[in-house]
Design an enzyme around this catalytic site. Structure first.
Site, PDB file in Angstrom:
ATOM      1  N   LYS A  79      -3.876  -1.424  -2.495  1.00  0.00           N
ATOM      2  CA  LYS A  79      -3.636  -1.538  -1.050  1.00  0.00           C
ATOM      3  C   LYS A  79      -2.306  -0.865  -0.688  1.00  0.00           C
ATOM      4  O   LYS A  79      -1.310  -1.010  -1.410  1.00  0.00           O
ATOM      5  CB  LYS A  79      -3.601  -3.026  -0.681  1.00  0.00           C
ATOM      6  CG  LYS A  79      -3.521  -3.317   0.811  1.00  0.00           C
ATOM      7  CD  LYS A  79      -3.557  -4.818   1.073  1.00  0.00           C
ATOM      8  CE  LYS A  79      -3.596  -5.146   2.553  1.00  0.00           C
ATOM      9  NZ  LYS A  79      -3.635  -6.600   2.826  1.00  0.00           N
ATOM     10  N   SER A 154      -7.414  -7.975   6.104  1.00  0.00           N
ATOM     11  CA  SER A 154      -6.798  -6.678   6.280  1.00  0.00           C
ATOM     12  C   SER A 154      -6.982  -5.731   5.106  1.00  0.00           C
ATOM     13  O   SER A 154      -6.798  -4.527   5.261  1.00  0.00           O
ATOM     14  CB  SER A 154      -5.307  -6.865   6.532  1.00  0.00           C
ATOM     15  OG  SER A 154      -4.681  -7.399   5.376  1.00  0.00           O
ATOM     16  N   SER A 178      -6.941 -12.193   3.838  1.00  0.00           N
ATOM     17  CA  SER A 178      -7.111 -10.736   3.762  1.00  0.00           C
ATOM     18  C   SER A 178      -7.702 -10.195   2.475  1.00  0.00           C
ATOM     19  O   SER A 178      -8.036  -9.017   2.404  1.00  0.00           O
ATOM     20  CB  SER A 178      -5.778 -10.040   4.004  1.00  0.00           C
ATOM     21  OG  SER A 178      -5.573  -9.912   5.387  1.00  0.00           O
TER      22      SER A 178
END
Ligand code: GLN
Length: 475
Positions: A79, A154, A178
């Site tokens: 990420k 997210s 997330s």
């Protein structure tokens, strides 16, 4: 071997059996990503050169018959909020456009030491604020199961990369869901460890008392492998704890698993939830019972306050953590007459709407005159939510719930309605407020869009949820 058949375990066995080399596999991943990711937008940047070097290193060790761990040569996605030396780290924000990390996060150091191959950085909601990956300043990621739908957020890029076979596994962060929510939407496993189990050093902070890094994988076993590698105390993160996880998280014994009792909280089976979700979760409960595990109805009475509590505590911490971004060294730099105006213009141009909304909310709830009414009160409510779990864990060992009230929604459906977007985290937020380990596992045997069920465990008892999860997937 096809990319879509690969788990960490199979990849490792393939390398040791000399079925393939890490270098050729890594090249295959890049060829595939370059084709496939045009549709999906999981990656923000690729690191082909360094990844191929990492793969070659792993091959060399294996040729020399050196001892290598499970992650040697394994292609992973990271990420974009986690720093990897020499690679961009934008957190999908314009205010960090062009920023290149000058050091490795602790989790990255650990992965590199384990010989992993880092393919690139994945898309996300800006600074991890969102549930659909539509809040990225650069592009929206699509759900590999249905390109008209969101992958969740997210960490939507990491979830989509694993689901679309563009990485064997990935890392994400989870502040309110997330990792687990996008895992559920994309049909992969997503695991948030106990707060403090994994060092957050080198990961951009969203809400420091809630953030944890964790894995996305195709199997619970793979998630356990990745988690074991990244966990552990770190002197660079004072909230990281001195807990060591042994091999029992990789090879749980059925006799131990059968001794566990699973609680089903009535507050998590609410009206307004999709019928297909409750049906799928019921079928997961039945499968778990068929392993010989007892289930029991329980109550977590303060659950209804969790979402509002989170939307006070989290923005308060966000407003403090995002103060450091001034857009002066990288990102969009605006022209201005003086320093104050420069800050104002840079931050206005650099942050997206959701980041601004939370900075404003957070500043408000911390301001004098409102602090006690909002922030201090929210901390008290957080204690009550934690207490619910402490009491429940006197009766049961693990708690099972849905991950999300619905399946993946359409792109554009909620992006202009923040409150309805926030509701998609209603079942994942409590574990962050209480600091508990929690995992999202795809319900097997269903048709249509993926659905996940969640297992929450006692602090530091990752072994229980990873154990049940592994046996669930075996049957
Ligand atoms: N979707 C939640 C939010 O927007 C959770 C985010 C996260 O876990 N980083 O706050």
């Amino acid at each position: 071997m096809h990319l879509h058949d690969l788990t960490i375990k199979k990849y490792h066995e393939g390398l040791l059996n000399k079925d393939f080399k890490a270098l050729e596999m890594t090249q295959e991943f890049f060829d595939y990503i370059k084709k496939e990711d045009k549709k999906i937008n999981a990656y923000l940047s690729l690191s082909e050169k360094t990844a191929l070097e990492q793969a070659e290193q792993a091959d060399l060790k294996i040729t020399k018959e050196e001892n290598v761990g499970m992650l040697a040569g394994v292609p992973l996605a990271i990420k974009d909020i986690i720093l990897v030396e020499g690679l961009p780290a934008t957190a999908a924000s314009k205010i960090l456009e062009n920023y290149v990390a000058s050091y490795d996060a602790t989790v990255i150091k650990k992965l590199k030491n384990a010989g992993a191959v880092l393919l690139g950085k994945t898309n996300m909601d800006e600074f991890a604020m969102g549930s659909s990956t539509e809040n990225s300043a650069f592009k929206a990621t699509k759900n590999p199961h249905d390109l008209t739908r969101v992958p969740g957020g997210s960490s939507g890029g990491s979830a989509a990369a694993v689901a679309a076979n563009m990485a064997v596994a990935a890392l994400g962060t989870d502040t309110g869901g997330s990792i687990r929510q996008p895992a559920a939407f994309c049909g992969v496993v997503g695991f948030k460890p106990t707060y403090g189990a994994v060092s957050r050093f080198g990961t951009m902070a969203m809400a420091s008392s809630l953030d944890q890094i964790g894995p996305f994988a195709k199997t619970v076993e793979d998630a356990a492998i990745l988690f074991k590698e990244i966990s552990g105390q770190d002197k660079l993160d004072s909230t990281s704890a001195d807990i060591k996880y042994g091999d029992e998280i990789l090879n749980p014994k059925l006799e131990d698993i059968k001794k566990l009792t699973v609680g089903i909280p009535e507050e998590y089976f609410v009206e307004g939830m999709d019928k297909e979700v409750s049906k799928a979760v019921d079928s997961a409960i039945k499968s778990i019972e068929s392993l010989g595990i007892k289930t029991k109805k329980i109550s977590l009475p303060h659950t209804k306050y969790a979402l509002s509590d989170y939307y006070i505590i989290m923005p308060a911490e966000v407003s403090a953590n995002l103060e450091r971004f001034d857009g002066i060294r990288y990102g969009t730099r605006e022209k201005s007459k003086n320093l104050i105006e420069l800050y104002k213009k840079n931050r206005s141009a650099g942050f997206g709407d959701e980041a601004k909304r939370r900075i404003i909310l957070g500043t408000f709830v911390l301001s004098s005159g409102y602090y006690d009414a909002y922030y201090a009160k929210a901390q008290k409510v957080r204690s009550l939510i934690k207490k619910d779990f402490i009491e429940a864990f006197e009766k049961v060992d693990v708690i099972l719930t849905p991950v999300t009230p619905t399946t993946a929604f359409k792109i554009g459906e909620k992006v202009d309605d923040p409150l309805s977007m926030y509701l998609s985290d209603i079942f994942t937020i409590p574990a962050n407020l209480a600091g508990l380990p929690a995992i999202s596992i795809p319900v097997s045997g269903i048709t249509g869009l993926p659905i996940g069920f969640q297992l929450m465990g006692k602090p530091w008892r990752e072994v229980d949820i990873l154990g049940i999860g592994q046996y669930y997937q075996r049957i």
